[in-house]
Motif scaffolding. Structure first.
Motif, mmCIF file in Angstrom:
data_model
loop_
_atom_site.group_PDB
_atom_site.id
_atom_site.type_symbol
_atom_site.label_atom_id
_atom_site.label_comp_id
_atom_site.label_asym_id
_atom_site.label_seq_id
_atom_site.Cartn_x
_atom_site.Cartn_y
_atom_site.Cartn_z
ATOM 1 N N PHE A 116 0.875 -1.354 -0.078
ATOM 2 C CA PHE A 116 -0.008 0.063 -0.016
ATOM 3 C C PHE A 116 1.009 1.057 0.045
ATOM 4 O O PHE A 116 0.593 2.083 -0.865
ATOM 5 N N TYR A 117 1.901 1.216 0.736
ATOM 6 C CA TYR A 117 2.845 2.361 0.871
ATOM 7 C C TYR A 117 3.413 2.809 -0.335
ATOM 8 O O TYR A 117 3.400 3.768 -0.814
ATOM 9 N N ARG A 118 3.816 1.631 -1.207
ATOM 10 C CA ARG A 118 4.344 1.869 -2.378
ATOM 11 C C ARG A 118 3.442 2.440 -3.562
ATOM 12 O O ARG A 118 3.692 3.198 -4.394
ATOM 13 N N ILE A 119 2.391 1.995 -3.324
ATOM 14 C CA ILE A 119 1.201 2.459 -4.519
ATOM 15 C C ILE A 119 0.989 3.795 -4.384
ATOM 16 O O ILE A 119 0.660 4.676 -5.026
ATOM 17 N N LEU A 120 0.830 4.125 -2.808
ATOM 18 C CA LEU A 120 0.500 5.227 -2.412
ATOM 19 C C LEU A 120 1.628 6.520 -2.908
ATOM 20 O O LEU A 120 1.393 7.593 -3.403
ATOM 21 N N ALA A 121 2.800 6.108 -2.715
ATOM 22 C CA ALA A 121 4.037 6.719 -3.058
ATOM 23 C C ALA A 121 3.950 6.857 -4.738
ATOM 24 O O ALA A 121 4.247 8.002 -5.305
ATOM 25 N N LEU A 122 3.913 5.698 -5.473
ATOM 26 C CA LEU A 122 3.646 6.112 -7.011
ATOM 27 C C LEU A 122 2.460 7.036 -7.327
ATOM 28 O O LEU A 122 2.925 7.873 -8.168
ATOM 29 N N TRP A 123 1.390 6.951 -6.427
ATOM 30 C CA TRP A 123 0.437 7.875 -6.988
ATOM 31 C C TRP A 123 0.645 9.591 -6.526
ATOM 32 O O TRP A 123 0.436 10.062 -7.504
ATOM 33 N N LEU A 124 1.330 9.498 -5.494
ATOM 34 C CA LEU A 124 1.690 10.961 -5.193
ATOM 35 C C LEU A 124 2.797 11.167 -6.129
ATOM 36 O O LEU A 124 2.630 12.596 -6.595
ATOM 37 N N CYS A 125 3.791 10.512 -6.533
ATOM 38 C CA CYS A 125 4.871 11.009 -7.668
ATOM 39 C C CYS A 125 4.329 11.144 -8.840
ATOM 40 O O CYS A 125 4.302 12.443 -9.360
ATOM 41 N N SER A 143 11.426 16.392 -6.448
ATOM 42 C CA SER A 143 10.754 15.668 -7.167
ATOM 43 C C SER A 143 11.542 15.060 -8.313
ATOM 44 O O SER A 143 10.807 14.283 -9.206
ATOM 45 N N ASN A 144 12.770 15.602 -8.953
ATOM 46 C CA ASN A 144 13.470 15.284 -9.912
ATOM 47 C C ASN A 144 14.687 14.077 -9.383
ATOM 48 O O ASN A 144 15.309 13.742 -10.215
ATOM 49 N N ILE A 145 14.821 13.702 -8.066
ATOM 50 C CA ILE A 145 15.561 12.703 -7.682
ATOM 51 C C ILE A 145 14.774 11.535 -7.166
ATOM 52 O O ILE A 145 13.773 11.575 -6.507
ATOM 53 N N THR A 146 15.117 10.252 -7.727
ATOM 54 C CA THR A 146 14.665 8.847 -7.416
ATOM 55 C C THR A 146 15.182 8.428 -6.358
ATOM 56 O O THR A 146 16.228 8.414 -5.970
ATOM 57 N N ASP A 147 14.030 7.982 -5.516
ATOM 58 C CA ASP A 147 14.439 7.167 -4.209
ATOM 59 C C ASP A 147 15.156 6.013 -4.549
ATOM 60 O O ASP A 147 14.623 5.087 -5.372
ATOM 61 N N PRO A 148 16.349 5.574 -3.805
ATOM 62 C CA PRO A 148 16.990 4.484 -4.309
ATOM 63 C C PRO A 148 16.196 3.139 -4.093
ATOM 64 O O PRO A 148 16.362 2.210 -4.778
ATOM 65 N N GLN A 149 15.306 2.960 -2.977
ATOM 66 C CA GLN A 149 14.561 1.689 -2.827
ATOM 67 C C GLN A 149 13.368 1.488 -3.501
ATOM 68 O O GLN A 149 12.848 0.332 -3.668
ATOM 69 N N TYR A 205 21.813 5.838 -0.427
ATOM 70 C CA TYR A 205 21.388 7.085 0.127
ATOM 71 C C TYR A 205 22.629 8.144 0.445
ATOM 72 O O TYR A 205 22.146 9.418 0.477
ATOM 73 N N GLY A 206 23.803 7.646 0.402
ATOM 74 C CA GLY A 206 24.657 8.639 0.191
ATOM 75 C C GLY A 206 24.539 9.396 -1.201
ATOM 76 O O GLY A 206 24.909 10.629 -1.308
ATOM 77 N N VAL A 207 24.510 8.835 -2.328
ATOM 78 C CA VAL A 207 24.444 9.260 -3.600
ATOM 79 C C VAL A 207 23.162 10.297 -3.483
ATOM 80 O O VAL A 207 22.865 11.043 -4.145
ATOM 81 N N ALA A 208 22.138 9.757 -2.840
ATOM 82 C CA ALA A 208 20.679 10.421 -2.851
ATOM 83 C C ALA A 208 21.071 11.853 -2.241
ATOM 84 O O ALA A 208 20.614 13.007 -2.664
ATOM 85 N N LEU A 209 21.566 11.848 -0.982
ATOM 86 C CA LEU A 209 22.169 13.069 -0.406
ATOM 87 C C LEU A 209 23.004 14.186 -1.208
ATOM 88 O O LEU A 209 22.709 15.255 -1.537
ATOM 89 N N SER A 210 23.998 13.360 -2.065
ATOM 90 C CA SER A 210 24.703 14.190 -2.590
ATOM 91 C C SER A 210 23.860 14.830 -4.179
ATOM 92 O O SER A 210 24.169 15.927 -4.402
ATOM 93 N N GLN A 211 22.885 14.036 -4.724
ATOM 94 C CA GLN A 211 21.855 14.397 -5.674
ATOM 95 C C GLN A 211 21.368 15.727 -5.125
ATOM 96 O O GLN A 211 21.136 16.973 -5.577
ATOM 97 N N THR A 212 20.902 15.646 -3.717
ATOM 98 C CA THR A 212 19.792 16.642 -3.169
ATOM 99 C C THR A 212 20.340 17.787 -2.982
ATOM 100 O O THR A 212 20.111 18.936 -3.322
ATOM 101 N N ALA A 213 21.533 17.763 -2.042
ATOM 102 C CA ALA A 213 22.342 19.181 -1.867
ATOM 103 C C ALA A 213 23.235 19.476 -3.033
ATOM 104 O O ALA A 213 22.946 20.808 -3.296
ATOM 105 N N GLY A 214 23.647 18.703 -4.010
ATOM 106 C CA GLY A 214 24.455 19.000 -5.081
ATOM 107 C C GLY A 214 23.375 19.806 -6.230
ATOM 108 O O GLY A 214 23.810 20.729 -6.573
ATOM 109 N N HIS A 215 22.381 19.263 -6.438
ATOM 110 C CA HIS A 215 21.299 19.919 -7.403
ATOM 111 C C HIS A 215 21.136 21.372 -6.748
ATOM 112 O O HIS A 215 20.711 22.251 -7.427
#
Length: 737
Positions: free
Chosen positions: A6-15, A449-455, A543-553
């Motif tokens: 349910f969590y994944r479906i909700l996240a996909l819908w919100l996305c 909104s333009n960065i993909t969650d790794p999981q 999630y180290g990469v995700a942080l680099s993307q978030t702060a770097g972007h």
């Protein structure tokens, strides 16, 4: 349907909703053509990021203990410097001379009934390769006073003001006693502060297994949670007064700086304080008699919790080396091609209490990966419009030393040039945590909104929004959160290196990190190690990469924007909500006080008193007066008008002038007088709470005056906030036509 599904479906819908709402919108601050080119730049930036490289950096920089003032601490700073230079940045080490006490004597013993001497030691584990190294700081609370005290022991729950109110009603005084408090529910430094205010002569802080131990899951090394010997080191400076070197408030701690007498420094405690494990806490708590602790106070140790005092007496003896140590900040720059005197600053600290794989090296590794990627882009011809300044701070753990001293040293320059400060600290697996200046909320959502969650494969914003819906405690809140398409920014308290920038200088600031699926008990212990990190925090460093993307972007987008991407409409909406909260809080307090006073007057409370504890009857409280919020509400109407004009594009044509007034707008929210009893904190919207520490109080001058029932101070604090809002409105009007 499982919760996970349910969590994944909700996240996909919100996305999907977020993508649909963002269609046909250029990037905030860019023309359509510039936006396309910039997104291509961000894609090139992303391709140069490596999770393997982040993991190697964490392993290398956490290989040995490296606290402030240590030889390894200097070596880590030198290694970071060489990395920046190899990436193509212009880098240097800036050194300050700061006070940093380390323990030379620690003794805690139960002297009656019976005898027990606390171990005060975390054992090495074969499963943790770095846990037995030389050079580890012993378990202690930095900035404790020296002291040698013998006294009865009193259990004070979490050691917060409400706990002392209960003790007073129960007829238990801590004056002349040593108190023992649980970690949790507030920043650790609040516990000895409140104990000292109530006359205690010493304070012991322990981690109860109910909050931080076997009650939550398997303990380290089998699981992630705190084992019986784990201890949380940490600062107990009263940082809600001011952070940084306690001897140089408001000025840089250079070699020639004029310093206060240490015993007169207002941010330092007067009583000895020591953190201990729950192994060492058990015999102390077990020895207590007196009233049985109320249910909310009880932990998970296998005996009945009592408050004391009684037969239990303890001896606490602490002595420290109060030495000045060098503090090494590493500062790296890539000069802007068009606006070299507009700075986008990014920071994370490098010092640790011990090895610090999670805190701070996981965040620092992401920052260095950003710097490496940007450096490669620079070598390929990329030139940011504005100057990028990447910083690795020293001395964060004791009291935000490196960042505060650097900010105070460059205060005038920063208020002229600093466009944005982006902070991170520790990082792990899970959900985006973002807080900061609310005029940046739209930017953060656009970036995220333009960065993909790794999981999950959805955006990091959508995943966080889905988590917020699922964890909302009521159906009403779930519906409200489900209707949201954007993530609200949190407000900034303190506890990391953004404090001096936003709360003292008014530099717009952000703080990023990921977490929520990385719980554990390693915090500030010898077990904050690479071995722990790869098992329980972020095993593949995604999630180290995700942080680099978030702060770097974010850094790249602000550095290259044609018009700086501030959205002051979001700030108006947030402050307007804060004002509504203050009105509602005052009215609610008035109503509840009136009802409570009626019950007291009619002597109905005696029916509920716990006579076994001999609780004292409540006394009639002062009536809550009428508070006039009209000036603040009128000021907000003016801010509403000008931010609506900005949102409609009614702005002046001179881009350079317009951009400067945008990034200096946050400074209009500062007050020269600062907050009551702590003038270093000058921001009228965000500050750490006087009794919450790290936790934020919004519109703090007004809110805390109301909470503490200091009614005579409320009108003056409303005036200060009103004046700040009016200054902000006047500043933004300069940019409208």
């Amino acid at each position: 349907m499982t919760t996970t599904y349910f969590y994944r479906i909700l996240a996909l819908w919100l996305c999907t909703v977020g993508i649909a709402s963002a269609q046909n919108k250029p990037l905030l601050g860019f023309t359509e053509d510039d936006a396309k080119q910039h997104l291509e730049l961000e894609a090139r930036f992303d391709k140069k990021l490596s999770s393997r490289s982040i993991g190697e950096t964490i392993k290398t920089l956490s290989a040995q203990p490296h606290h402030l003032g240590s030889a390894r601490g200097r070596a880590v700073a030198e290694e970071i410097l060489q990395r920046f230079k190899s990436y193509g940045w212009d880098a240097e080490i800036v050194t300050y001379q700061v006070l940093f006490p380390t323990p030379k004597e620690r003794l805690l013993e139960l002297t009656a009934p019976g005898h027990y001497q606390a171990l005060l030691k975390e054992p090495a584990l074969k499963e943790d390769a770095t846990s037995g190294q030389e050079g580890q700081l012993p378990t202690y609370n930095c900035w404790s006073a020296d002291g040698d005290v013998n006294a009865e022991l009193v259990f004070v729950n979490y050691g917060l003001p409400d706990d002392y109110e209960y003790l007073e009603r129960a007829g238990v005084s801590v004056k002349g006693k040593i108190v023992i408090a649980k970690y949790g529910r507030s920043w650790r430094g609040i516990k000895p502060k409140v104990a000292q205010e109530h006359g205690a002569i010493g304070c012991i802080i322990y981690s109860d297994p109910k909050d931080d131990g076997y009650y939550n899951g398997d303990v380290y090394p089998k699981g992630a949670y705190k084992n019986e010997y784990g201890v949380q080191r940490g600062s107990v400076m009263d940082m809600v007064i001011y952070p940084g070197d306690p001897l140089t408030p408001g000025i840089a701690s250079t070699a020639a700086a004029k310093r206060l007498d240490r015993l007169q420094a207002p941010s330092l405690l007067k009583i000895p304080v020591l953190p201990i494990s729950y192994h060492d806490a058990e015999p102390l708590l077990r020895s207590l008699d007196g009233p049985v602790a109320p249910e909310a106070w009880r932990g998970a140790l296998p005996f009945t919790y009592h408050i004391g005092p009684g037969k239990a007496k303890v001896h606490l003896k602490l002595a420290f080396n109060w030495q000045t140590k060098p503090c090494y900040d590493v500062i790296a720059k890539i000069k802007g091609s068009e606006y070299p005197d507009q700075w986008v600053i990014r920071g994370n600290h490098h010092d640790a209490w011990v090895n610090g794989a999670s805190d701070p090296i996981s965040g620092l590794a992401a920052l260095l990966e950003e710097a490496k990627s940007i450096g490669e882009l620079h070598k390929e011809g990329y030139r940011p419009r504005r100057t990028l300044v990447y910083c690795a701070w020293d001395g964060e753990e004791p009291s935000l030393l490196g960042s505060t001293e650097w900010a105070e040293d460059h205060a005038t320059e920063l208020q002229d040039k600093a466009v944005l400060y982006i902070n991170s600290d520790s990082n792990g697996r899970g959900f985006l945590e973002a807080k900061g200046s609310h005029a940046l909320e739209t930017l953060v959502n656009e970036v995220g909104s333009n960065i993909t969650d790794p999981q999950t494969g959805v955006s990091i914003i959508a995943r966080r929004l889905a988590r917020d819906v699922i964890t909302a405690p009521t159906t009403k809140l779930k519906k409200e959160k489900l209707a949201r398409q954007t993530l609200p920014l949190g407000a900034m308290g303190t506890g990391s290196d953004y404090s001096a920038f936003i709360q003292h200088l008014g530099v717009p600031s952000l703080d990023f990190g990921f977490g929520g699926e990385d719980d554990g008990g390693e915090y500030h212990s010898i077990y904050d190690s690479y071995d722990d990190y790869v098992r329980f925090k972020d095993p593949i460093f995604s999630y180290g990469v995700a942080l680099s993307q978030t702060a770097g972007h974010t850094a790249l987008r602000v550095a290259d924007a044609i018009i700086l991407p501030f959205d002051f409409r979001k700030l108006y909406e947030t402050v307007n909500r804060y004002a509504d909260e203050l009105v509602e809080m005052t009215n609610s307090l008035r109503e509840s006080t009136a009802i409570e006073n009626q019950l007291i007057t009619e002597n109905k409370y005696h029916l509920t008193l716990d006579t076994a504890l001999h609780l004292q009857p409540l006394v009639v409280r002062e009536i809550v007066p009428t508070v006039d919020f009209t000036p603040l509400q009128h000021a907000l109407k003016g801010l509403d008008t000008v931010t609506a004009a900005l949102s409609a594009g009614k702005t002046i044509a001179d881009k350079q002038q317009f951009n400067k007034l945008l990034y200096q707008a946050e400074q209009q929210l500062l007050s020269v007088e600062g907050l009551p009893s702590r003038a270093w904190y000058k921001h009228m919207l965000y500050a750490p709470g006087f009794y919450t520490g790290y936790g934020v109080k919004t519109v703090p001058g007004v809110r805390e005056a109301i909470e503490q029932r200091q009614w005579a101070n409320v009108p003056a604090q409303i005036t200060h906030v009103t004046d700040a809002i009016n200054r902000l409105t006047a500043q933004l009007k300069k940019g409208t036509i």
